[in-house]
Design an enzyme around this catalytic site. Sequence first.
Site, PDB file in Angstrom:
ATOM      1  N   ASP A 141      -1.773   2.524  -7.834  1.00 51.71           N
ATOM      2  CA  ASP A 141      -2.466   3.108  -8.988  1.00 51.71           C
ATOM      3  C   ASP A 141      -1.707   2.809 -10.282  1.00 51.71           C
ATOM      4  OD1 ASP A 141      -0.355   4.838  -8.621  1.00 51.71           O
ATOM      5  OD2 ASP A 141      -1.572   6.662  -8.523  1.00 51.71           O
ATOM      6  N   SER A 142      -0.554   2.100 -10.166  1.00 53.20           N
ATOM      7  CA  SER A 142       0.101   1.537 -11.352  1.00 53.20           C
ATOM      8  C   SER A 142      -0.859   0.590 -12.068  1.00 53.20           C
ATOM      9  CB  SER A 142       1.376   0.786 -10.948  1.00 53.20           C
ATOM     10  OG  SER A 142       1.130  -0.093  -9.875  1.00 53.20           O
TER      11      SER A 142
ATOM     12  N   ASP B 182      -3.435   2.823  -2.883  1.00 53.23           N
ATOM     13  CA  ASP B 182      -3.135   4.164  -3.402  1.00 53.23           C
ATOM     14  C   ASP B 182      -4.400   4.994  -3.503  1.00 53.23           C
ATOM     15  OD1 ASP B 182      -0.499   4.867  -3.877  1.00 53.23           O
ATOM     16  OD2 ASP B 182      -0.390   3.696  -5.736  1.00 53.23           O
TER      17      ASP B 182
ATOM     18  N   LYS C  55      -2.027   5.279   0.633  1.00 55.49           N
ATOM     19  CA  LYS C  55      -0.794   5.960   0.229  1.00 55.49           C
ATOM     20  C   LYS C  55      -1.173   7.163  -0.623  1.00 55.49           C
ATOM     21  CE  LYS C  55       2.255   4.096  -2.886  1.00 55.49           C
ATOM     22  NZ  LYS C  55       2.228   5.065  -4.000  1.00 55.49           N
TER      23      LYS C  55
ATOM     24  N   GLU D 153       0.712  10.765  -2.747  1.00 58.25           N
ATOM     25  CA  GLU D 153       1.946  11.394  -3.226  1.00 58.25           C
ATOM     26  C   GLU D 153       2.062  12.806  -2.679  1.00 58.25           C
ATOM     27  OE1 GLU D 153       2.088  11.108  -7.505  1.00 58.25           O
ATOM     28  OE2 GLU D 153       1.869   8.920  -7.457  1.00 58.25           O
TER      29      GLU D 153
ATOM     30  N   GLU E 291      10.686   7.436  -4.523  1.00 53.79           N
ATOM     31  CA  GLU E 291      10.770   6.983  -5.918  1.00 53.79           C
ATOM     32  C   GLU E 291      11.747   7.844  -6.718  1.00 53.79           C
ATOM     33  OE1 GLU E 291       7.078   6.148  -7.896  1.00 53.79           O
ATOM     34  OE2 GLU E 291       8.074   5.865  -9.830  1.00 53.79           O
TER      35      GLU E 291
HETATM   36  O1  KIV Z   1       1.366   2.536  -7.945  1.00 56.48           O
HETATM   37  C1  KIV Z   1       2.406   1.931  -7.630  1.00 56.48           C
HETATM   38  O2  KIV Z   1       2.621   0.764  -7.994  1.00 56.48           O
HETATM   39  C2  KIV Z   1       3.369   2.624  -6.791  1.00 56.48           C
HETATM   40  C3  KIV Z   1       4.702   1.985  -6.590  1.00 56.48           C
HETATM   41  C4  KIV Z   1       5.534   2.143  -7.799  1.00 56.48           C
HETATM   42  C5  KIV Z   1       5.375   2.469  -5.382  1.00 56.48           C
HETATM   43  O3  KIV Z   1       3.097   3.682  -6.306  1.00 56.48           O
END
Ligand code: KIV
Length: 275
Positions: A58-59, A97, A127, A129, A192
């Site tokens: 989600d980056s 994510d 993934k 959090e 992280e």
């Molecule tokens: O969204 C992302 O790129 C991440 C990484 C920084 C692990 O969660």
Amino acid sequence: MSSRDPVSDRTSSQRRMTAPGFADLKAAGRKISMVTAYDYSFAQLVDSAGVECILVGDSMSMVVQGHENTLPVTLDEMIYHAEMVGRAVQSALVVVDMPFPSYHVGVSKAIESSGRILKESRCQAVKLEGGVDQADTISALVSAGIPVMAHCGLGPQSIHQLGGYRVQRDEAALLDDARAATEAGAFAMVLECVPQEVARKITESIAIPTIGIGAGPHCDGQVLVLHDLLGLTVDYVPRFVRAYADLKTEVLGAVRRFRDDVREGEFPGPEHGYE
Ligand code: KIV
């Protein structure tokens, strides 16, 4: 004759990383590389480079969409980009994510959202959090056949609650989160921004691999955002990043040379035209 790879369900001529294979990598002491990708071309390149895992992170909200944090990206947008990555990747495990708040509004909604990700993108895992607070959700997703990578330590989706991107130092809480996510059935865990000694303790105390970002060298693997790794990030670059290329300079130079060639009538040349 092709041999069977111990960490995937495929033969050596057709190897594909799997979620259960991550435990074998940890047991074999083999370090795991994970890189983000958000589109077909880069996903193909990152996969060809031989990383074990590609994350549709989600980056994307920040490095692709230009938002100031990871909160705005939607489930539909994550799936749209995950489809591109899913079409490109042959070997790595692709993890997507779950965006905020697609798994915070009840377990059945979380199953529906992650089910959509797997069905529509053809990627293999999600993934999310959290640790103790997400243990029930992780457990329900795993029971539904959806592999889950947990993300503990700094959770960028909680930026407003945390008050900033800060190193997370509460060792007892971090250990509790790591154990809860492991017991709930996560197959791996991103750590992280945690002190490296805490990351070492967590890595040694759980059976699943830890994949660090700003968590030091003792994790079972490392992850970087592709734009940071390639030196494409224009704004702030965190201290934990190592840039392995300077594509920002390359891209600027190439586009400027093109602009100058067009202005000066140097492009296109005779070889680029048709009779
Ligand atoms: O969204 C992302 O790129 C991440 C990484 C920084 C692990 O969660």
